[in-house]
Design a protein around this motif. Structure first.
Motif, short mmCIF file in Angstrom:
data_model
loop_
_atom_site.label_atom_id
_atom_site.label_comp_id
_atom_site.label_asym_id
_atom_site.label_seq_id
_atom_site.Cartn_x
_atom_site.Cartn_y
_atom_site.Cartn_z
N HIS A 175 27.11 57.18 48.85
CA HIS A 175 27.56 56.91 47.99
C HIS A 175 29.04 58.03 48.08
N ASN A 201 27.94 60.81 41.19
CA ASN A 201 27.81 60.36 42.53
C ASN A 201 27.25 58.95 42.04
N VAL A 202 28.00 57.84 42.81
CA VAL A 202 27.22 56.59 42.24
C VAL A 202 27.27 55.78 43.94
N ARG A 244 21.94 57.02 39.72
CA ARG A 244 22.84 56.55 40.20
C ARG A 244 23.41 55.66 40.54
#
Length: 223
Positions: free
Chosen positions: A48, A39-40, A150
């Protein structure tokens, strides 16, 4: 007298391949230890995005290698990379504790304390030089924390100085080759450009660290 053996530096291509392999190995290990997610976090949007694992690993590996080399290049004058990295480390301390990652917060706080202690004794004029051993490890810390939390998309903001340093080199080399000898900057990395403009080392360090501190505050508002 005994003959002194000089160890030749690793060619750039081989160095890049080794760094990329180390980054992939690190990310793969962290995945199997369930310490990493694909996840970013998107800055300022509070959302996300979920990436395919293969895509994420490729993306994160290049983030790590790029950041490590950018931090390494920033280590060019007394106290620069350490002073710039203090607000970056503090940013990660705040993020880790705010989101409940206590162990990561303690690790980031330890790095912050180490940097402050290093600068206390090694600000201009430096008595001990960080060298590749320190700057590459520092780059690994910055990129690793960004991946764990993240936050790799925050690196262009909190690590703006790192990115500016490495981009100045890329632009200079590319422009020099295209124009057969012309230059954009007086000298790269860009901190040397400011030196040749008459700035002192302490001026450069102060300005670059202040810019980073301001951008880290802005990044905190984007969480």
């Amino acid at each position: 007298l005994e003959e002194t053996k000089v160890i030749a530096p690793i060619p750039k291509v081989q160095k890049f391949v080794l760094q990329l392999a180390a980054a992939v190995a690190f990310l793969t290990l962290m995945r199997f230890e369930h310490l990493l997610t694909p996840n970013v976090y998107i800055p300022f949007l509070n959302v996300h995005i979920h990436l395919n694992w293969v895509v994420y690993l490729i993306f994160a590996a290049f983030v790590i290698v790029g950041t490590v080399n950018a931090v390494n290049i920033t280590d060019g004058i007394d106290g620069l990379v350490g002073s710039v990295s203090v607000p970056v480390a503090l940013f990660f301390v705040c993020c880790a504790f705010w989101w409940g990652y206590t162990q990561l917060g303690i690790f980031a706080a330890a790095m912050l304390g180490g940097l402050v202690a290093f600068l206390f004794y090694n600000f201009h004029p430096a008595k001990v030089f960080m060298g590749d051993t320190g700057s590459l490890a520092l780059g690994g810390f910055v990129s690793g924390m960004a991946c764990f939390l993240r936050l790799p998309l925050f690196l262009p903001l909190v690590g703006f100085i790192y990115m500016m340093e490495i981009l100045s080199v890329i632009l200079q080399v590319s422009f020099f080759k295209l124009t057969k000898g012309k230059r954009i900057f007086k000298m790269t990395p860009i901190h040397h450009h400011f030196e040749l403009m008459g700035w002192s080392e302490t001026q450069i360090v102060t300005v670059f660290a202040t810019i980073t501190a301001i951008l880290c505050l802005i990044a905190l508002m984007g969480l």
